[in-house]
Design a protein around this motif. Sequence first.
Motif, PDB file in Angstrom:
ATOM      1  N   ALA A 183       0.681  -1.113  -0.371  1.00  0.00           N
ATOM      2  CA  ALA A 183       0.523  -0.202  -0.150  1.00  0.00           C
ATOM      3  C   ALA A 183       0.969   1.349   0.192  1.00  0.00           C
ATOM      4  N   MET A 184       2.021   0.923   0.358  1.00  0.00           N
ATOM      5  CA  MET A 184       2.975   2.316   0.695  1.00  0.00           C
ATOM      6  C   MET A 184       3.114   2.314  -0.496  1.00  0.00           C
ATOM      7  N   GLN A 185       3.801   1.880  -1.638  1.00  0.00           N
ATOM      8  CA  GLN A 185       4.491   1.622  -2.547  1.00  0.00           C
ATOM      9  C   GLN A 185       3.371   2.401  -3.365  1.00  0.00           C
ATOM     10  N   LYS A 231       7.758   7.476   1.165  1.00  0.00           N
ATOM     11  CA  LYS A 231       7.755   6.465   1.453  1.00  0.00           C
ATOM     12  C   LYS A 231       8.640   5.420   1.432  1.00  0.00           C
ATOM     13  N   ASP A 232      10.353   5.793   0.449  1.00  0.00           N
ATOM     14  CA  ASP A 232      10.937   4.676   0.483  1.00  0.00           C
ATOM     15  C   ASP A 232      11.482   5.055   1.534  1.00  0.00           C
ATOM     16  N   MET A 233      11.995   6.186   2.377  1.00  0.00           N
ATOM     17  CA  MET A 233      13.035   6.168   3.391  1.00  0.00           C
ATOM     18  C   MET A 233      12.173   5.538   4.939  1.00  0.00           C
ATOM     19  N   ILE A 234      10.358   5.723   4.692  1.00  0.00           N
ATOM     20  CA  ILE A 234      10.146   5.394   5.820  1.00  0.00           C
ATOM     21  C   ILE A 234       9.530   4.399   5.644  1.00  0.00           C
ATOM     22  N   LEU A 235      10.385   3.142   4.882  1.00  0.00           N
ATOM     23  CA  LEU A 235       9.903   1.518   4.356  1.00  0.00           C
ATOM     24  C   LEU A 235      11.505   1.319   4.594  1.00  0.00           C
ATOM     25  N   ARG A 236      12.421   1.628   4.579  1.00  0.00           N
ATOM     26  CA  ARG A 236      13.501   1.599   4.436  1.00  0.00           C
ATOM     27  C   ARG A 236      14.034   1.516   5.882  1.00  0.00           C
ATOM     28  N   VAL A 237      13.354   2.276   7.101  1.00  0.00           N
ATOM     29  CA  VAL A 237      13.458   2.769   8.451  1.00  0.00           C
ATOM     30  C   VAL A 237      12.914   1.203   8.554  1.00  0.00           C
ATOM     31  N   LEU A 238      11.619   1.054   8.595  1.00  0.00           N
ATOM     32  CA  LEU A 238      10.889   0.216   9.078  1.00  0.00           C
ATOM     33  C   LEU A 238      11.411  -0.727   9.186  1.00  0.00           C
ATOM     34  N   MET A 261      14.672  -1.835   8.921  1.00  0.00           N
ATOM     35  CA  MET A 261      15.985  -1.680   9.902  1.00  0.00           C
ATOM     36  C   MET A 261      15.288  -2.555  11.475  1.00  0.00           C
ATOM     37  N   TYR A 262      14.725  -2.741  11.250  1.00  0.00           N
ATOM     38  CA  TYR A 262      13.454  -3.275  12.404  1.00  0.00           C
ATOM     39  C   TYR A 262      13.119  -4.655  12.426  1.00  0.00           C
ATOM     40  N   PRO A 263      14.239  -6.137  12.817  1.00  0.00           N
ATOM     41  CA  PRO A 263      13.539  -7.247  12.417  1.00  0.00           C
ATOM     42  C   PRO A 263      12.976  -7.411  13.483  1.00  0.00           C
ATOM     43  N   ASP A 264      12.779  -6.492  14.845  1.00  0.00           N
ATOM     44  CA  ASP A 264      11.693  -7.045  15.649  1.00  0.00           C
ATOM     45  C   ASP A 264      10.498  -6.374  15.500  1.00  0.00           C
ATOM     46  N   LYS A 265       9.747  -7.100  15.666  1.00  0.00           N
ATOM     47  CA  LYS A 265       8.288  -6.536  14.802  1.00  0.00           C
ATOM     48  C   LYS A 265       8.046  -6.020  15.904  1.00  0.00           C
ATOM     49  N   SER A 266       7.871  -6.202  17.585  1.00  0.00           N
ATOM     50  CA  SER A 266       7.247  -4.826  17.638  1.00  0.00           C
ATOM     51  C   SER A 266       7.934  -3.445  17.959  1.00  0.00           C
ATOM     52  N   LYS A 267       8.893  -3.587  17.530  1.00  0.00           N
ATOM     53  CA  LYS A 267       9.691  -1.911  17.275  1.00  0.00           C
ATOM     54  C   LYS A 267       8.859  -1.389  16.225  1.00  0.00           C
ATOM     55  N   ARG A 268       9.588  -2.345  15.609  1.00  0.00           N
ATOM     56  CA  ARG A 268       8.669  -2.694  14.045  1.00  0.00           C
ATOM     57  C   ARG A 268       6.981  -1.475  14.291  1.00  0.00           C
ATOM     58  N   GLU A 269       6.730  -2.607  14.756  1.00  0.00           N
ATOM     59  CA  GLU A 269       5.647  -1.404  15.524  1.00  0.00           C
ATOM     60  C   GLU A 269       4.968  -0.211  16.189  1.00  0.00           C
TER      61      GLU A 269
END
Length: 220
Positions: A111-113, A120-127, A129-137
């Motif tokens: 949906a972001m793409q 949007k590309d920066m947002i996805l790259r940042v997210l 970076m966090y393999p841990d789902k809790s941190k990503r959330e």
Amino acid sequence: VVPKENAATINYLVNNSTVRSSELSDADMKAMKAWVKEMSKNPMFTFKGADVVAYASPEGELSLNTNLADNRAASGANAASSILRSNRVKTEGEFFNKMGKGEDWDGFKAAMQATDIEDKDMILRVLEMYPDKSKRESEIRNMAATFEVLQEKILPSLRRSEITLKGELKAYSDEQIKEFSKSAPDTLSAEELLYAATMTEDLDEKMRIYSTFSNLHACL
């Protein structure tokens, strides 16, 4: 035997699995109701089952999202069951295959793409970076507070259950097609009606069938 299916999507409010009346009156749900009504009256059609796949948006806690998706699968199945029952379609045994998929991270990325958000590309790259789902959330929640478009256009579409009703349509026998071409030609498809004309050498009968075809399927 020809497989047939019809699909519709129910969207939910955040942290909620209740099916709203507004969702039941959406175009795709109205189409599903009309399809069930039509197929339930067709003696050659048999309803075989339904898949209900449900998701949560990925900004909530992982454990809550898992339960939320399961609850949405259940409420989506109940909504479909109500439509089927109102048309006297039996749903015994394991008719419904309910699958809660948890948080829809893949749907979020897709949906972001598809948006025109500059970052949007920066947002996805940042997210990513966090393999841990809790941190990503946690990061998604922070972004949702900053980027209004996430709250308005991205996350709501991810809170959903996707309903697919499935069945099988049996073909008529040659004798049935011959009979229906005379007694109930609107029961036959365009192809079946044309096929009926190939099963007779009587030119008058052929002309009658072609005339009937012309009246029923003028738009073709």
